[in-house]
Design a protein around this motif. Structure first.
Motif, PDB file in Angstrom:
ATOM      1  N   THR A  58       0.826  -1.202   0.000  1.00  0.00           N
ATOM      2  CA  THR A  58       0.000   0.000   0.000  1.00  0.00           C
ATOM      3  C   THR A  58       0.862   1.254   0.000  1.00  0.00           C
ATOM      4  O   THR A  58       0.427   2.315  -0.443  1.00  0.00           O
ATOM      5  CB  THR A  58      -0.940   0.039   1.221  1.00  0.00           C
ATOM      6  N   LEU A  61       2.903   1.095  -3.818  1.00  0.00           N
ATOM      7  CA  LEU A  61       2.056   1.360  -4.975  1.00  0.00           C
ATOM      8  C   LEU A  61       1.765   2.842  -5.157  1.00  0.00           C
ATOM      9  O   LEU A  61       1.368   3.260  -6.238  1.00  0.00           O
ATOM     10  CB  LEU A  61       0.741   0.584  -4.847  1.00  0.00           C
ATOM     11  N   PRO A  65       2.865   4.678 -10.031  1.00  0.00           N
ATOM     12  CA  PRO A  65       2.226   5.375 -11.150  1.00  0.00           C
ATOM     13  C   PRO A  65       2.985   6.604 -11.631  1.00  0.00           C
ATOM     14  O   PRO A  65       2.829   7.003 -12.790  1.00  0.00           O
ATOM     15  CB  PRO A  65       0.854   5.766 -10.574  1.00  0.00           C
ATOM     16  N   PRO A 108      -7.775  -6.724  -3.356  1.00  0.00           N
ATOM     17  CA  PRO A 108      -7.241  -6.468  -4.705  1.00  0.00           C
ATOM     18  C   PRO A 108      -7.813  -5.193  -5.325  1.00  0.00           C
ATOM     19  O   PRO A 108      -7.090  -4.446  -5.988  1.00  0.00           O
ATOM     20  CB  PRO A 108      -7.672  -7.710  -5.491  1.00  0.00           C
ATOM     21  N   LEU A 109      -9.112  -4.933  -5.105  1.00  0.00           N
ATOM     22  CA  LEU A 109      -9.705  -3.710  -5.655  1.00  0.00           C
ATOM     23  C   LEU A 109      -9.141  -2.480  -4.942  1.00  0.00           C
ATOM     24  O   LEU A 109      -8.923  -1.434  -5.570  1.00  0.00           O
ATOM     25  CB  LEU A 109     -11.224  -3.757  -5.517  1.00  0.00           C
ATOM     26  N   LEU A 111      -6.136  -2.117  -3.877  1.00  0.00           N
ATOM     27  CA  LEU A 111      -4.824  -1.851  -4.461  1.00  0.00           C
ATOM     28  C   LEU A 111      -4.944  -1.256  -5.858  1.00  0.00           C
ATOM     29  O   LEU A 111      -4.164  -0.375  -6.242  1.00  0.00           O
ATOM     30  CB  LEU A 111      -4.005  -3.147  -4.495  1.00  0.00           C
ATOM     31  N   VAL A 112      -5.935  -1.713  -6.633  1.00  0.00           N
ATOM     32  CA  VAL A 112      -6.162  -1.139  -7.958  1.00  0.00           C
ATOM     33  C   VAL A 112      -6.577   0.331  -7.833  1.00  0.00           C
ATOM     34  O   VAL A 112      -6.095   1.201  -8.568  1.00  0.00           O
ATOM     35  CB  VAL A 112      -7.233  -1.942  -8.723  1.00  0.00           C
ATOM     36  N   LEU A 113      -7.471   0.613  -6.892  1.00  0.00           N
ATOM     37  CA  LEU A 113      -7.893   1.989  -6.662  1.00  0.00           C
ATOM     38  C   LEU A 113      -6.722   2.861  -6.208  1.00  0.00           C
ATOM     39  O   LEU A 113      -6.618   4.031  -6.597  1.00  0.00           O
ATOM     40  CB  LEU A 113      -9.004   2.028  -5.618  1.00  0.00           C
ATOM     41  N   LEU A 115      -3.601   2.450  -7.066  1.00  0.00           N
ATOM     42  CA  LEU A 115      -2.833   2.741  -8.279  1.00  0.00           C
ATOM     43  C   LEU A 115      -3.487   3.862  -9.081  1.00  0.00           C
ATOM     44  O   LEU A 115      -2.809   4.745  -9.615  1.00  0.00           O
ATOM     45  CB  LEU A 115      -2.720   1.488  -9.140  1.00  0.00           C
ATOM     46  N   ALA A 116      -4.806   3.826  -9.165  1.00  0.00           N
ATOM     47  CA  ALA A 116      -5.518   4.859  -9.914  1.00  0.00           C
ATOM     48  C   ALA A 116      -5.341   6.227  -9.256  1.00  0.00           C
ATOM     49  O   ALA A 116      -5.117   7.236  -9.937  1.00  0.00           O
ATOM     50  CB  ALA A 116      -6.998   4.496 -10.009  1.00  0.00           C
ATOM     51  N   THR A 119      -1.919   7.521 -10.044  1.00  0.00           N
ATOM     52  CA  THR A 119      -1.803   7.997 -11.424  1.00  0.00           C
ATOM     53  C   THR A 119      -2.392   9.391 -11.570  1.00  0.00           C
ATOM     54  O   THR A 119      -1.777  10.289 -12.163  1.00  0.00           O
ATOM     55  CB  THR A 119      -2.520   7.028 -12.376  1.00  0.00           C
TER      56      THR A 119
END
Length: 410
Positions: A58, A61, A65, A108-109, A111-113, A115-116, A119
């Motif tokens: 966390t 990540l 980005p 997992p979601l 971690l994806v959020l 990353l977003a 970015t």
């Protein structure tokens, strides 16, 4: 540009500009909220998974980005009106963080959020850097950059402390929601306080965003003086973060309590803040430029003393002294501004922000890996030696940056 004999610039030159005050307040608020959220998110992921690796991801990540967006999306700063870009990025981040705070979001979601959010935040950082020269005068540019650095270091101190305190009275989701609120307030501040400006390029014609971004990267890194300055500004912090990356094992190795790690992590930012304040108040623009290499090298000299395995108090003192020397950034900012041609200045700032943050993340990982092979105090000393070698190899050549700036103006 500032004359070679110019006197020391002042923080009031920047803070006297209403637009800058709005931009600065928005940045300080949203960054502090993000630090609070990072603490809460790490706790939340660890509570859900029991995995130290996923909890540490966390943190890592948040850096990744910046490297990708710096290469692939840097043209955005020239293609969108800057206020619209900054406000839009904050609103998107508020929405993404709000989803992260929802009950039962799978890890997992999350971690994806994350990353977003990283970015979008990287685009905002590039836009903020590009907005500065349009908002403040030449004399106020270096103080303005210094204030952003001070805000960044202060946010680490205040945000980490506040995050820990909030988790005593709130669940992690509550602390994450505070971050979403900080983005909303930041967007409102910029919407009300920053003037709209036209985009620098017309996005309806010319190359695609990706091709334009890559072309900008080639233009920025293709200039040898500019490339040397960027690499110096990226790699010095990459090696200088070793004591922070190894804080927990070092403190444990000398028999210190876990609570002392927090004090350890405060030492370096305190030095950075004091160093910038003294540099702005006491040094002329000319002296700031001349001290770039000596101060960059001086960042690592105190860290060499870690080879003697100092105790906690002495180690913290060494970290404060190392942070003081980070005022090399004042002169480096000025040299970067002189070296970057006006046509790619916004891109250069966006790429600089991306490289600075992403390589610090790499520095954390590399220091941790080295700490698996050798004792932490040895790893810190090795990183210091590597940092000194980088300064020796990448020191700006005399007059080179200024010459590039003159050529760019023809």
């Amino acid at each position: 540009m500032v004359a070679p004999g110019a006197s020391a610039s002042r923080y009031r030159d920047a803070l006297g500009v209403p637009e800058f005050r709005a931009l600065f307040a928005a940045y300080a608020l949203s960054l502090t909220g993000s630090v609070v959220s990072a603490v809460a998110l790490m706790v939340l992921v660890f509570e859900r998974t029991g995995s130290p690796l996923l909890a540490s991801l966390t943190f890592a990540l948040g850096f990744l980005p910046y490297l990708v967006s710096g290469a692939l999306l840097s043209a955005v700063v020239d293609r969108m009106p800057l206020r619209r870009l900054l406000v839009g990025c904050d609103l998107v981040c508020a929405g993404l963080v709000g989803v992260m705070a929802a009950p039962g979001v799978p890890v997992p979601l999350l971690l994806v959020l994350l990353l977003a959010v990283g970015t979008v935040s990287s685009l905002s950082g590039g836009g903020r850097s590009a907005a500065l020269p349009q908002i403040v005068s030449e004399a106020a540019y270096i103080p303005a950059r210094s204030l952003f650095r001070i805000a960044g270091q202060s946010a680490q101190i205040v945000g980490n402390a506040a995050g820990g305190a909030l988790l005593v009275v709130l669940p992690p989701r509550g602390a994450i929601l505070i971050d979403a609120g900080s983005f909303l307030v930041s967007a409102a501040l910029m919407r009300a306080g920053v003037r709209q400006r036209e985009r620098m390029l017309d996005p309806s014609g010319g190359p695609t965003l990706l091709r334009d971004s890559l072309r900008g990267v080639r233009a920025v890194l293709g200039s040898e003086p500019l490339r040397r300055l960027l690499l110096l500004g990226w790699l010095v912090p990459t090696f200088a973060v070793a004591p922070e990356a190894l804080a927990a094992p070092y403190v444990a190795g000398i028999g210190g309590r876990a609570a002392l790690v927090g004090w350890w992590l405060v030492a370096l930012p305190v030095g950075v803040v004091v160093g910038d304040l003294v540099g702005i108040w006491a040094l002329s623009a000319t002296v700031q430029r001349r001290l770039v290499v000596p101060l960059a090298a001086a960042t690592f000299v105190p860290l060499l003393a870690f080879a003697t395995h100092p105790g906690f108090l002495l180690a913290c003192g060494l970290l404060v002294v190392s942070g003081l020397a980070a005022s090399y950034s004042l002169g480096l900012d000025a040299l970067l501004r002189e070296a970057a041609p006006p046509s790619i200045f916004g891109r250069a700032l966006a790429i600089n922000t991306a490289g600075l943050i992403s390589l610090q993340g790499l520095g954390f990982a590399a220091a941790g890996a080295l700490g698996e092979l050798v004792p932490p105090h040895v790893a810190i000393a090795i990183a210091a030696l590597a940092g000194l070698a980088v300064v020796a190899l990448l020191r700006p050549r005399s007059g080179q940056a200024a010459e590039t700036g003159r050529e760019a103006g023809r």
